[in-house]
Design a protein around this motif. Structure first.
Motif: not given
Length: 303
Positions: A131-134, A107-115, A153-155, A119-125
């Motif tokens: 699936v756990g974040l850890d 999630i952190t990587l995606m936030a850096q690569l895709q404007p 991708i959907a985020a 990240a919140e939407r990804a965690r919500e999905l």
């Protein structure tokens, strides 16, 4: 066999292809392909292995140059790829996630690569899944990896999502969960999805439109609403089989213990009273309009 193509309504089109062709050396992978994808649609891309599905999807995201006219959200995928990728999400058939990474790190990587990634939407999905974040990717099942990939991708605040066999290798429950998440959490009447799959029966209820490829050519491009108007299937007794066959149906198959004859367009009036009209499935249409390369090879070998 009548393989004429019915194109979709071009109003508010996200994808417009006209006369698109692509060759690998002397082999034609795409041949004069034309279709339109409006906004707010879920489009199934169907075809046998080698029909050109993956090639077409790669062309749509700018990975391959083509002949003809191709626009995705108003731009050339090849020439304006950087601009295109701000509005498009893509999961290829060979998509993988790094096994060493934790989901939170992805999630952190995606936030850096895709404007346009939230990240919140990804965690919500992901909260909809087990699936756990850890969790590390290497500890996830195939189904959980697919759901993680879809959540990432959907985020992205995109207008078009392109999925190439996204549930390949997953069990039935995992596939069901994947498609439910896709339809419930991403499709909103404005964005569109183009999805390639071999599980035709499973996705038919989700689709608004279908594009069928056969040996690099579009043999059908139609909304599911229009299938009933164009194609007529008559379920009938064996006693009238010869009369049905004389009208040259696209396909004859068994359904509920009786024979069904499938026609492109209205059959002769003399036949309509000899059978009960039923709705043809996408599988029936796919079999009728495309060739099976494996069967063709066997026929050639025995000739």
């Amino acid at each position: 066999m009548n393989t004429s193509t019915t194109t979709m309504n071009p109003a508010a089109a996200l994808v417009q292809a006209q006369g698109v062709s692509l060759h690998y050396g002397k082999k034609a992978a795409l041949r004069d392909v034309s279709f339109t994808i409006p906004k707010g649609r879920v489009v199934g891309l169907l075809g046998h292995n080698g029909a050109g599905k993956t090639t077409l999807m790669k062309a749509l995201v700018g990975l391959l140059a083509v002949e003809g006219e191709l626009q995705v959200m108003g731009v050339s995928p090849r020439q304006d790829r950087a601009q295109l990728l701000t509005q498009l999400s893509y999961i290829p058939d060979v998509a993988v996630l790094p096994r060493w990474a934790r989901v939170s790190e992805l999630i952190t990587l995606m936030a850096q690569l895709q404007p346009k990634f939230s990240a919140e939407r990804a965690r919500e999905l992901l909260r909809r899944t087990s699936v756990g974040l850890d969790d590390k990717v290497k500890s996830l099942s195939k189904g959980m990896v697919a759901q993680t990939h879809l959540a990432l991708i959907a985020a992205i605040d995109a207008r078009l999502m392109i999925l190439d066999e996204p549930t390949l290798g997953l069990d039935v429950l995992s596939r069901k969960n994947f498609y439910e998440m896709l339809i419930d959490e991403w499709c909103d009447g404005e964005r569109s999805v183009l999805i390639s799959t071999h599980q035709v029966e499973e996705v038919e209820a989700l689709l608004s439109d279908v594009i069928m490829l056969d040996e690099g050519k579009v043999v059908l491009s139609i909304s599911l609403e229009d299938i009933d108007q164009r194609f007529v299937a008559l379920n009938h007794d064996a006693a009238v089989a010869d009369a049905m066959a004389a009208a040259h149906p696209l396909l004859r198959y068994r359904d509920q213990g009786r024979t069904t004859s499938l026609f492109d367009g209205a059959p002769p009036e003399s036949l309509t009273g000899l059978g009960q009209r039923v709705r043809p499935s996408l599988v029936d249409l796919f079999v009728a309009l495309t060739r099976n390369p494996a069967l063709n090879n066997k026929t050639s070998a025995s000739a």
